[in-house]
Design an enzyme around this catalytic site. Sequence first.
Site, mmCIF file in Angstrom:
data_model
loop_
_atom_site.group_PDB
_atom_site.id
_atom_site.type_symbol
_atom_site.label_atom_id
_atom_site.label_comp_id
_atom_site.label_asym_id
_atom_site.label_seq_id
_atom_site.Cartn_x
_atom_site.Cartn_y
_atom_site.Cartn_z
ATOM 1 N N GLU A 51 0.876 -1.166 0.000
ATOM 2 C CA GLU A 51 0.000 0.000 0.000
ATOM 3 C C GLU A 51 0.916 1.220 0.000
ATOM 4 O O GLU A 51 1.794 1.306 0.857
ATOM 5 C CB GLU A 51 -0.822 0.054 1.282
ATOM 6 C CG GLU A 51 -1.858 -1.021 1.411
ATOM 7 C CD GLU A 51 -2.462 -1.033 2.817
ATOM 8 O OE1 GLU A 51 -3.112 -0.039 3.181
ATOM 9 O OE2 GLU A 51 -2.265 -2.019 3.535
ATOM 10 N N ARG A 276 4.944 -12.696 9.885
ATOM 11 C CA ARG A 276 5.669 -11.476 9.544
ATOM 12 C C ARG A 276 6.976 -11.410 10.330
ATOM 13 O O ARG A 276 7.129 -12.051 11.365
ATOM 14 C CB ARG A 276 4.811 -10.252 9.818
ATOM 15 C CG ARG A 276 4.417 -10.080 11.251
ATOM 16 C CD ARG A 276 3.252 -9.104 11.421
ATOM 17 N NE ARG A 276 3.591 -7.758 11.071
ATOM 18 C CZ ARG A 276 3.036 -7.081 10.064
ATOM 19 N NH1 ARG A 276 2.121 -7.633 9.319
ATOM 20 N NH2 ARG A 276 3.383 -5.855 9.814
ATOM 21 N N LYS A 286 3.996 0.387 10.016
ATOM 22 C CA LYS A 286 4.005 1.669 9.313
ATOM 23 C C LYS A 286 3.399 2.769 10.164
ATOM 24 O O LYS A 286 3.844 3.909 10.113
ATOM 25 C CB LYS A 286 3.248 1.539 7.997
ATOM 26 C CG LYS A 286 4.174 1.270 6.832
ATOM 27 C CD LYS A 286 3.430 1.409 5.534
ATOM 28 C CE LYS A 286 3.097 0.053 5.003
ATOM 29 N NZ LYS A 286 2.311 0.063 3.793
#
Length: 580
Positions: A51, A276, A286
């Site tokens: 994104e 992850r 983020k």
Amino acid sequence: MESEAGNGKAGKKGTSESKGRESKDFIRAIIEEDLRTNKYGGRVHTRFPPEPNGYLHIGHAKSICLNFGIAEEYNGLCNLRFDDTNPSKEDVEYVNSIIEDVRWLGYDWGDRLYYASDYFEQLYEYAIELIKMGKAYVCDLSPEEIRQYRGTLTEPGKESPYRNRSVEENLDLFRRMRAGEFPDGSRVLRAKIDMSSPNLNMRDPVMYRILRAEHHRTGNKWCIYPLYDFTHCLSDSIERITHSICTLEFEDHRPLYDWFLDQLGVYHPQQIEFARLNLSYTVLSKRKLTELVNGGYVDGWDDPRMPTLAGLRRRGYTPESIRDFCDRIGVAKRESVVDIALLEHCLRVDLNKRAPRVMAVLNPLKVVIENFPEGLVEEMEAINNPEDPSMGTRKVPFSRTLYIERDDFMEDPPKKFYRLAPGREVRLRYAFFIKCVDVIKDPNTGEIVELRCIYDPETRGGAAPDGRKVKATLHWVSANHAVTAKVRIYDHLFTVPEPGAIKDSDFKEFINPESLIELNNCKLEPSLKNAKPGSFYQFERQGYFCVDTKDSTENSPVFNRSVALRDTWAKIKKKQEAKS
Ligand code: ATP
Ligand code: MG
């Protein structure tokens, strides 16, 4: 790692580990099984789907290396696709940085750079199709009401009063949503699935929302935007992705991923989830990284203390070291925290072979060699990298006045201090033995300002003809020839291993106040005068340093310490090996 095979499709577990091939991670095992059964006609096609709402970090590198790496290994393809469905948070600055970072890591998407926003028209058509099938409806509940109606993990949800609108009414309302007839947030399009599903994602999830925000690619063409779950699976389908690899938090979204594709009867990729990356002494979210940037806690996304690829690059990390790191951590189904020492180790391993070694004095102490003639300059021959003789040698000037490291001298040395002290002899690297004969202090402060030494001209090159030994070898720089430079010493950004996981506290409380120390009067050997921004060196006995790409000017390089020499990871590993 075989016990972690799990692609979610029941019954496929562990189909390919026991065949005597070298151990593969569970994702590659699934891919090899699919190749064997010809599930996708022998194709392997992955994608990396960021994104564009922030800079990429080392966690993303894990996903990039996995997706692009698998495509390379199996003769397949990997797309770069921007998942750009949230215009209020996205920006071309992020798009550009992501493109730069993926390329920097060494991967190539050929002509397959895609944007989910390129599919908006087609996604809209898919939505219309679902409405026509009675599988989607326009809902007028407010966002707050939708949340209340959704229920909880222990309680089923409640059906929306708008759930049974006719197909005609839904078509009409959805078209008018697109046409901009309704205010932001007043209506949504929802999938009609099951309000009592144990999986909350299946309780009539929102597919479209009304949002008047300018999109960095489609401008003001749209005032409705599709949500992630609806967009992602269909983008994968449109691009004929075979294996849609994502992180574990999407495991519960997989039924929805499958539902959209099955309802529409379109090409169906396989979603596979992996754990992850979490890394110690930093944060990889983020949202948190954005907070550090916007709050001025760091000097932008590319601050060398940031775990972003831009930050790591500026810190002096090489793409090779990051790919090696991603290779070593592998992929698994279970979350864990990787020790940042491993990342640092990977950089040392890479730079040890490639970085030229030079002499640089970070905290200078003046040394005058009393028996060395004034004005004389001797050129000493220094080896550029003992690991690689092809890197050759260079000349380093030696003269009467030198600098050594302040830490390398002690007036009153404790037992195990072998370096310079009054009356003691040491070797100067690539030069001579010197002996300290006097210590000069500032009469007011008592601070040592200069050492008086004598040298033995017979020890040229670092050995005494009479065979006498010294216990230390120091680095040094000739004062008249030295380049004065700013050097930044970086340390971990946080003082605790898991700053994001400490109860009842804000992660920013644990920012390391000593994560950046600037030294403004470092003395470097003259060969560094024209060091190019981005180039890296080993400062002997100090660590690996790179020339900052932003703040260096011509003839005035600024150096960032990438990593110290002491390898804590190698130590940890040795201990582990000794144990087993
Ligand atoms: P963040 O949680 O940091 O906000 P994100 O998942 O929102 O990250 P995306 O741009 O959506 O960021 O990520 C692109 C891809 O990278 C996704 O497939 C995502 O699963 C993967 N990814 C993100 N963070 C990690 C991580 N820490 N380790 C491995 N893969 C990651
Ligand atoms: Mg995401």
